[in-house]
Motif scaffolding. Structure first.
Motif, mmCIF file in Angstrom:
data_model
loop_
_atom_site.group_PDB
_atom_site.id
_atom_site.type_symbol
_atom_site.label_atom_id
_atom_site.label_comp_id
_atom_site.label_asym_id
_atom_site.label_seq_id
_atom_site.Cartn_x
_atom_site.Cartn_y
_atom_site.Cartn_z
ATOM 1 N N ARG A 42 0.976 -1.118 -0.053
ATOM 2 C CA ARG A 42 -0.067 -0.055 -0.159
ATOM 3 C C ARG A 42 1.055 1.437 0.027
ATOM 4 O O ARG A 42 1.992 1.269 0.868
ATOM 5 N N GLY A 43 0.340 2.260 -0.732
ATOM 6 C CA GLY A 43 1.033 3.517 -0.763
ATOM 7 C C GLY A 43 2.190 3.465 -1.833
ATOM 8 O O GLY A 43 2.780 4.672 -1.853
ATOM 9 N N THR A 44 2.511 2.557 -2.535
ATOM 10 C CA THR A 44 3.589 2.643 -3.470
ATOM 11 C C THR A 44 3.014 2.846 -4.897
ATOM 12 O O THR A 44 1.600 2.703 -5.071
ATOM 13 N N ASP A 45 3.743 3.312 -5.914
ATOM 14 C CA ASP A 45 3.290 3.634 -7.308
ATOM 15 C C ASP A 45 2.801 2.269 -7.761
ATOM 16 O O ASP A 45 1.966 2.245 -8.613
ATOM 17 N N GLY A 46 3.497 1.114 -7.507
ATOM 18 C CA GLY A 46 3.190 -0.072 -8.100
ATOM 19 C C GLY A 46 1.568 -0.535 -7.609
ATOM 20 O O GLY A 46 0.980 -0.939 -8.436
ATOM 21 N N PHE A 47 1.242 -0.280 -6.332
ATOM 22 C CA PHE A 47 -0.177 -0.481 -5.732
ATOM 23 C C PHE A 47 -1.181 0.046 -6.675
ATOM 24 O O PHE A 47 -2.101 -0.187 -6.951
ATOM 25 N N ALA A 48 -0.684 1.650 -6.673
ATOM 26 C CA ALA A 48 -1.548 2.432 -7.314
ATOM 27 C C ALA A 48 -1.635 2.057 -9.045
ATOM 28 O O ALA A 48 -2.756 1.939 -9.428
ATOM 29 N N SER A 49 -0.659 1.760 -9.608
ATOM 30 C CA SER A 49 -0.955 1.333 -10.955
ATOM 31 C C SER A 49 -1.416 -0.133 -10.911
ATOM 32 O O SER A 49 -2.466 -0.282 -12.049
ATOM 33 N N CYS A 50 -1.397 -1.061 -10.054
ATOM 34 C CA CYS A 50 -2.427 -2.211 -10.069
ATOM 35 C C CYS A 50 -3.740 -1.797 -10.079
ATOM 36 O O CYS A 50 -4.569 -2.159 -10.695
ATOM 37 N N LEU A 51 -4.232 -0.827 -9.062
ATOM 38 C CA LEU A 51 -5.480 -0.530 -8.917
ATOM 39 C C LEU A 51 -6.016 0.247 -10.135
ATOM 40 O O LEU A 51 -7.133 -0.166 -10.821
ATOM 41 N N GLN A 52 -5.107 0.823 -10.792
ATOM 42 C CA GLN A 52 -5.707 1.488 -12.009
ATOM 43 C C GLN A 52 -5.954 0.282 -13.159
ATOM 44 O O GLN A 52 -6.894 0.541 -13.963
ATOM 45 N N ARG A 53 -5.103 -0.396 -13.368
ATOM 46 C CA ARG A 53 -5.198 -1.419 -14.404
ATOM 47 C C ARG A 53 -6.487 -2.254 -14.106
ATOM 48 O O ARG A 53 -7.207 -2.443 -14.960
ATOM 49 N N ILE A 54 -6.702 -2.455 -12.602
ATOM 50 C CA ILE A 54 -7.973 -3.259 -12.325
ATOM 51 C C ILE A 54 -9.275 -2.525 -12.852
ATOM 52 O O ILE A 54 -10.094 -3.039 -13.597
ATOM 53 N N ASP A 55 -9.127 -1.393 -12.749
ATOM 54 C CA ASP A 55 -10.334 -0.291 -12.937
ATOM 55 C C ASP A 55 -10.326 -0.182 -14.393
ATOM 56 O O ASP A 55 -11.446 -0.055 -15.127
ATOM 57 N N LEU A 56 -9.240 -0.013 -15.164
ATOM 58 C CA LEU A 56 -9.238 0.069 -16.715
ATOM 59 C C LEU A 56 -9.806 -1.183 -17.355
ATOM 60 O O LEU A 56 -10.554 -1.217 -18.308
ATOM 61 N N ASP A 57 -9.432 -2.363 -16.677
ATOM 62 C CA ASP A 57 -9.805 -3.587 -17.160
ATOM 63 C C ASP A 57 -11.226 -3.633 -17.103
ATOM 64 O O ASP A 57 -12.110 -4.351 -17.909
ATOM 65 N N ARG A 58 -11.885 -3.385 -16.128
ATOM 66 C CA ARG A 58 -13.455 -3.452 -15.680
ATOM 67 C C ARG A 58 -14.070 -2.641 -16.646
ATOM 68 O O ARG A 58 -15.284 -2.878 -17.379
ATOM 69 N N ARG A 59 -13.583 -1.369 -16.806
ATOM 70 C CA ARG A 59 -14.221 -0.350 -17.812
ATOM 71 C C ARG A 59 -14.413 -1.030 -19.130
ATOM 72 O O ARG A 59 -15.190 -0.923 -19.561
ATOM 73 N N ALA A 60 -13.131 -1.483 -19.621
ATOM 74 C CA ALA A 60 -13.043 -2.096 -21.233
ATOM 75 C C ALA A 60 -14.081 -3.410 -21.145
ATOM 76 O O ALA A 60 -14.540 -3.473 -22.234
ATOM 77 N N GLN A 61 -14.268 -3.964 -20.082
ATOM 78 C CA GLN A 61 -14.938 -5.215 -20.063
ATOM 79 C C GLN A 61 -16.472 -4.721 -20.130
ATOM 80 O O GLN A 61 -17.431 -5.474 -20.966
#
Length: 91
Positions: A42-61
């Protein structure tokens, strides 16, 4: 009561329970658990990127799913119509 009513009600109740959608808070918590499971902190750039990718995948789906619904509707509205035999031209 008829013998088929009780199983029908049980199946209907199970189907309605499966259709419940997650609240945004529940979805965020589940996404965070997924990213933590991948090893991000939590609190790292990788964690934020992971959350962003999940959200983008959900929107694309969601876009993909809605495109298929619209394409199916367009096909049914403008698709081929097969006339019954008695409407065909006869020589």
């Amino acid at each position: 009561m008829r013998p088929y009513v009780l199983p029908l009600l049980a199946v209907l109740a199970a189907a309605l329970a499966a259709c419940q959608t997650l609240t945004p808070e529940e979805r965020r918590a589940r996404d965070e658990q997924t990213c933590l499971g991948y090893g991000f902190k939590r609190g790292t750039d990788g964690f934020a990127s992971c959350l962003q990718r999940i959200d983008l995948d959900r929107r694309a789906q969601a876009r993909y799913d809605s495109d298929w619904v619209m394409a199916d509707m367009a096909y049914n509205l403008n698709g081929p119509y097969v006339y019954p035999r008695y409407y065909r031209y006869r020589h």
